[in-house]
Write a protein that holds these residues in place. Structure first.
Motif, PDB file in Angstrom:
ATOM      1  N   GLY A 349       6.197 -12.810 -19.273  1.00 31.53           N
ATOM      2  CA  GLY A 349       5.565 -12.679 -18.037  1.00 31.53           C
ATOM      3  C   GLY A 349       4.166 -12.095 -18.158  1.00 31.53           C
ATOM      4  O   GLY A 349       4.123 -11.099 -19.140  1.00 31.53           O
ATOM      5  N   ASP A 350       3.351 -12.442 -17.595  1.00 30.08           N
ATOM      6  CA  ASP A 350       2.183 -11.901 -17.771  1.00 30.08           C
ATOM      7  C   ASP A 350       1.967 -10.367 -17.431  1.00 30.08           C
ATOM      8  O   ASP A 350       2.868 -10.008 -16.460  1.00 30.08           O
ATOM      9  N   LEU A 351       1.235  -9.570 -17.871  1.00 30.90           N
ATOM     10  CA  LEU A 351       1.290  -8.140 -17.846  1.00 30.90           C
ATOM     11  C   LEU A 351      -0.128  -7.571 -17.731  1.00 30.90           C
ATOM     12  O   LEU A 351      -1.078  -7.949 -18.367  1.00 30.90           O
ATOM     13  N   ASN A 352      -0.092  -6.691 -16.409  1.00 29.72           N
ATOM     14  CA  ASN A 352      -1.221  -5.983 -16.114  1.00 29.72           C
ATOM     15  C   ASN A 352      -0.869  -4.518 -16.184  1.00 29.72           C
ATOM     16  O   ASN A 352       0.016  -4.097 -15.364  1.00 29.72           O
ATOM     17  N   VAL A 353      -1.842  -3.727 -17.027  1.00 22.79           N
ATOM     18  CA  VAL A 353      -1.368  -2.252 -17.039  1.00 22.79           C
ATOM     19  C   VAL A 353      -2.735  -1.427 -16.784  1.00 22.79           C
ATOM     20  O   VAL A 353      -3.604  -1.731 -17.375  1.00 22.79           O
ATOM     21  N   ASN A 354      -2.781  -0.469 -15.681  1.00 26.59           N
ATOM     22  CA  ASN A 354      -3.818   0.154 -15.409  1.00 26.59           C
ATOM     23  C   ASN A 354      -3.299   1.681 -15.255  1.00 26.59           C
ATOM     24  O   ASN A 354      -2.390   2.139 -14.634  1.00 26.59           O
ATOM     25  N   ILE A 355      -3.713   2.561 -16.455  1.00 30.34           N
ATOM     26  CA  ILE A 355      -3.510   3.764 -16.493  1.00 30.34           C
ATOM     27  C   ILE A 355      -4.985   4.500 -16.489  1.00 30.34           C
ATOM     28  O   ILE A 355      -5.513   4.466 -17.500  1.00 30.34           O
ATOM     29  N   ILE A 356      -4.839   5.599 -15.800  1.00 28.70           N
ATOM     30  CA  ILE A 356      -6.230   6.400 -15.442  1.00 28.70           C
ATOM     31  C   ILE A 356      -5.990   7.644 -14.851  1.00 28.70           C
ATOM     32  O   ILE A 356      -5.090   7.968 -14.404  1.00 28.70           O
ATOM     33  N   ASN A 357      -6.578   8.566 -15.763  1.00 27.45           N
ATOM     34  CA  ASN A 357      -6.397   9.719 -15.477  1.00 27.45           C
ATOM     35  C   ASN A 357      -5.122  10.437 -15.682  1.00 27.45           C
ATOM     36  O   ASN A 357      -4.798  11.461 -14.823  1.00 27.45           O
ATOM     37  N   SER A 358      -4.465  10.107 -16.634  1.00 31.94           N
ATOM     38  CA  SER A 358      -3.124  10.606 -16.799  1.00 31.94           C
ATOM     39  C   SER A 358      -2.966  11.199 -18.194  1.00 31.94           C
ATOM     40  O   SER A 358      -3.492  11.050 -19.272  1.00 31.94           O
ATOM     41  N   ILE A 359      -1.871  11.949 -18.323  1.00 34.11           N
ATOM     42  CA  ILE A 359      -1.453  12.609 -19.595  1.00 34.11           C
ATOM     43  C   ILE A 359      -0.069  11.895 -20.250  1.00 34.11           C
ATOM     44  O   ILE A 359       0.838  11.698 -19.411  1.00 34.11           O
ATOM     45  N   ILE A 360      -0.145  11.465 -21.040  1.00 36.62           N
ATOM     46  CA  ILE A 360       0.903  10.551 -22.224  1.00 36.62           C
ATOM     47  C   ILE A 360       1.251  11.618 -23.341  1.00 36.62           C
ATOM     48  O   ILE A 360       0.378  11.674 -24.399  1.00 36.62           O
ATOM     49  N   TRP A 361       2.376  12.304 -23.300  1.00 37.74           N
ATOM     50  CA  TRP A 361       2.429  13.416 -24.358  1.00 37.74           C
ATOM     51  C   TRP A 361       3.896  13.301 -24.996  1.00 37.74           C
ATOM     52  O   TRP A 361       4.855  12.789 -23.945  1.00 37.74           O
ATOM     53  N   GLY A 362       4.321  13.769 -26.028  1.00 41.02           N
ATOM     54  CA  GLY A 362       5.680  13.895 -26.322  1.00 41.02           C
ATOM     55  C   GLY A 362       5.671  14.131 -27.734  1.00 41.02           C
ATOM     56  O   GLY A 362       4.754  14.895 -28.519  1.00 41.02           O
ATOM     57  N   THR A 363       6.783  14.010 -28.605  1.00 38.26           N
ATOM     58  CA  THR A 363       6.970  14.504 -29.772  1.00 38.26           C
ATOM     59  C   THR A 363       6.969  13.365 -30.974  1.00 38.26           C
ATOM     60  O   THR A 363       7.076  13.599 -32.102  1.00 38.26           O
ATOM     61  N   GLY A 375       3.414 -13.491 -26.171  1.00 38.18           N
ATOM     62  CA  GLY A 375       2.323 -14.745 -25.833  1.00 38.18           C
ATOM     63  C   GLY A 375       1.878 -14.998 -24.518  1.00 38.18           C
ATOM     64  O   GLY A 375       0.951 -15.797 -24.217  1.00 38.18           O
ATOM     65  N   ALA A 376       2.166 -14.221 -23.536  1.00 43.49           N
ATOM     66  CA  ALA A 376       1.703 -14.225 -22.132  1.00 43.49           C
ATOM     67  C   ALA A 376       0.262 -13.346 -22.249  1.00 43.49           C
ATOM     68  O   ALA A 376      -0.137 -12.645 -22.941  1.00 43.49           O
ATOM     69  N   GLN A 377      -0.372 -13.521 -20.981  1.00 42.33           N
ATOM     70  CA  GLN A 377      -1.579 -12.850 -20.734  1.00 42.33           C
ATOM     71  C   GLN A 377      -1.343 -11.272 -20.303  1.00 42.33           C
ATOM     72  O   GLN A 377      -0.520 -11.099 -19.748  1.00 42.33           O
ATOM     73  N   VAL A 378      -1.943 -10.448 -21.287  1.00 45.17           N
ATOM     74  CA  VAL A 378      -2.153  -9.064 -21.154  1.00 45.17           C
ATOM     75  C   VAL A 378      -3.238  -8.659 -20.963  1.00 45.17           C
ATOM     76  O   VAL A 378      -4.276  -8.594 -21.704  1.00 45.17           O
ATOM     77  N   ILE A 379      -3.246  -7.875 -19.673  1.00 36.52           N
ATOM     78  CA  ILE A 379      -4.684  -6.882 -19.601  1.00 36.52           C
ATOM     79  C   ILE A 379      -4.296  -5.583 -19.295  1.00 36.52           C
ATOM     80  O   ILE A 379      -3.319  -5.152 -18.414  1.00 36.52           O
ATOM     81  N   ALA A 380      -4.874  -4.508 -20.115  1.00 36.02           N
ATOM     82  CA  ALA A 380      -4.609  -3.172 -20.184  1.00 36.02           C
ATOM     83  C   ALA A 380      -6.024  -2.399 -19.804  1.00 36.02           C
ATOM     84  O   ALA A 380      -6.850  -2.763 -20.615  1.00 36.02           O
TER      85      ALA A 380
END
Length: 456
Positions: A349-363, A375-380
């Motif tokens: 399925g088409d994918l739209n991801v919006n990540i703003i002002n966030s912390i992504i952390w780990g090991t 093969g679908a439309q991806v907008i990040a």
């Protein structure tokens, strides 16, 4: 002959020593030592048996002491005892040799008082010996609840008067609505689950959060993942909100499977904390999810995941799996336009991801993965985030330095920012005026769920 005399001498010495320690003395001056002067339990749900507490009674004297009576103070008690291996609430003639001890195990099964507020449940263990008497207090608090067992509900409001205890399954029916008021507490028994086919509105505030958690909170159970299943939003579920909520100690915090033909969020999460999940914090499939000012930490496979397409927005969130109870080498924040259905079939399925002002952390070396293999439309759109990564990501901050974001004490799961945090003042102003706690953000907002305001 000499060997016989030596053997007799050894036996006499052994008998002498044994007799001294095993011979019962009735001297009233002989004391006993108790490992505790009271045995206390955390607040317990009524009609639910507690974990066991231990009480050791030690005889420090050379001579043995015979305890003439060990008993509960009340004839009808919520407490029960195992005295030196025997299940009994009253015992006599318990002998403790000199320098030895006995073990007493204490449990409590609080009987309902039909009250909204927690209530004190007390008793004592009475010990009598050689004209002496000692009382060890037993103290706990009971909490009555509303029991939910395999129910389909429609257009209900759950209040904060007393907790709701889901013992098996609860379903919010199609075209139905469940409102959960601020300060309400929902406790789930082992493997219990909530399905939402209609609409869930769990709306707390900064002072009174809505709580979803396991039903046992005595001893180690207070911080153990995987004790209940999760909250599942099913196809057809719309207009869901989770605001100022704490969700923890389950398998999946929020699982969303609400495919439709629009990009309107079917679940909005804000100012919430999700943690200690054995599988995932937020897990979605072909769905529309909007998350703001939310902290997710200590989850097994995914802090956040969106698969088989969908629309996912994360604003001012802190997603951290460092430290974690789980060994995880793969990114714990993942989005994909596909999911494997079988060896020969992908659901895409088409994918739209919006990540703003966030912390992504780990090991892991890389903590964010956006996969376009279907093969679908991806907008990040990624902007002004701090991301654990070896690669440069335009308009974002990447690093593998220890505590690069500047958490106060991640090892104590304190993800607020310290005085010199890199995340300070580096966010883009997107109109999110408060932080996770409800505190106002300043003119130079910080990255992540927490805003640090220096005291003047």
């Amino acid at each position: 002959m000499r060997e016989k005399l030596l053997l007799i001498l050894v036996i006499l010495v052994w008998i002498g020593c044994s007799t001294k320690e095993e011979s019962v003395s009735f001297d009233p001056n002989l004391s006993l030592i108790f490992s505790n002067d009271s045995v206390s339990f955390d607040t317990l749900l009524s009609e639910k048996r507690s974990s066991t507490r231990r009480l050791t009674v030690y005889n420090p004297n050379e001579a043995a002491i015979e305890i003439s009576e060990i008993s509960l103070g009340k004839s009808s008690s919520d407490y029960s005892l195992i005295i030196n291996g025997k299940e009994t609430n009253a015992s006599s003639g318990e002998r403790i040799f000199g320098g030895d001890s006995i073990l007493i195990l204490v449990e409590v099964n609080v009987q309902s008082r039909n009250r909204d507020l927690p209530y004190l449940v007390k008793d004592s263990i009475i010990f009598r010996w050689n004209t002496n008497e000692e009382h060890v207090k037993l103290v706990s608090y009971g909490q009555d609840g509303n029991i939910i067992n395999s129910e389909v509900i429609c257009d209900e409001t759950w209040t904060n008067d007393r907790p709701y205890i889901v013992s098996d399954t609860v379903v919010v029916g199609p075209n139905c609505r469940l409102n959960i008021e601020k300060g309400a507490k929902i406790y789930f028994e082992n493997d219990a689950i909530m399905f939402v086919q209609g609409t869930l509105k769990a709306i707390g505030d900064s002072a009174e959060h809505v709580v979803f958690r396991n039903a046992r909170f005595d001893g180690i159970y207070d911080q153990v993942p995987g004790q209940w299943n999760g909250i599942y939003f099913l196809e057809g579920s719309v207009d869901n909100e989770v605001v100022f909520a704490d969700i923890f100690n389950g398998q999946i915090g929020l699982r969303v499977g609400t495919p439709d033909d629009d990009d309107i969020p079917d679940l909005m999460i804000s100012n919430s904390t999700i943690y200690n999940m054995s599988t995932a914090g937020i897990l979605a499939f072909t769905s529309d999810v909007h998350v703001t000012n939310t902290l997710v930490f200590n989850c097994g496979n995914y802090l956040a995941g969106g698969f088989a397409g969908g629309n996912y927005t994360y604003l001012h969130c802190t997603l951290s799996n460092e430290p974690a109870l789980f060994i995880q080498d793969e990114p714990t924040v993942q989005f994909s336009d596909n999911i494997v259905i079988s060896e020969t079939e992908l659901l895409t399925g088409d994918l739209n991801v919006n990540i703003i002002n966030s912390i992504i952390w780990g090991t892991a070396d890389e903590e964010l993965l956006i996969n376009n293999g279907g093969g679908a439309q991806v907008i990040a759109i990624l902007q002004s985030n701090i991301i654990k990564s070896n690669s440069e990501i335009p308009n974002n901050f990447t690093s593998r330095e220890i505590n690069f974001p500047g958490f106060q004490n991640a090892f104590l799961y304190d993800y607020q920012l310290d005085t010199l945090a890199f995340a300070q003042n580096k966010a883009t102003d997107i109109g999110v005026s408060i932080d996770l706690t409800g505190k106002n953000r300043d003119d130079l907002p910080d990255i992540g769920a927490f805003e640090r305001i220096e005291k003047e």
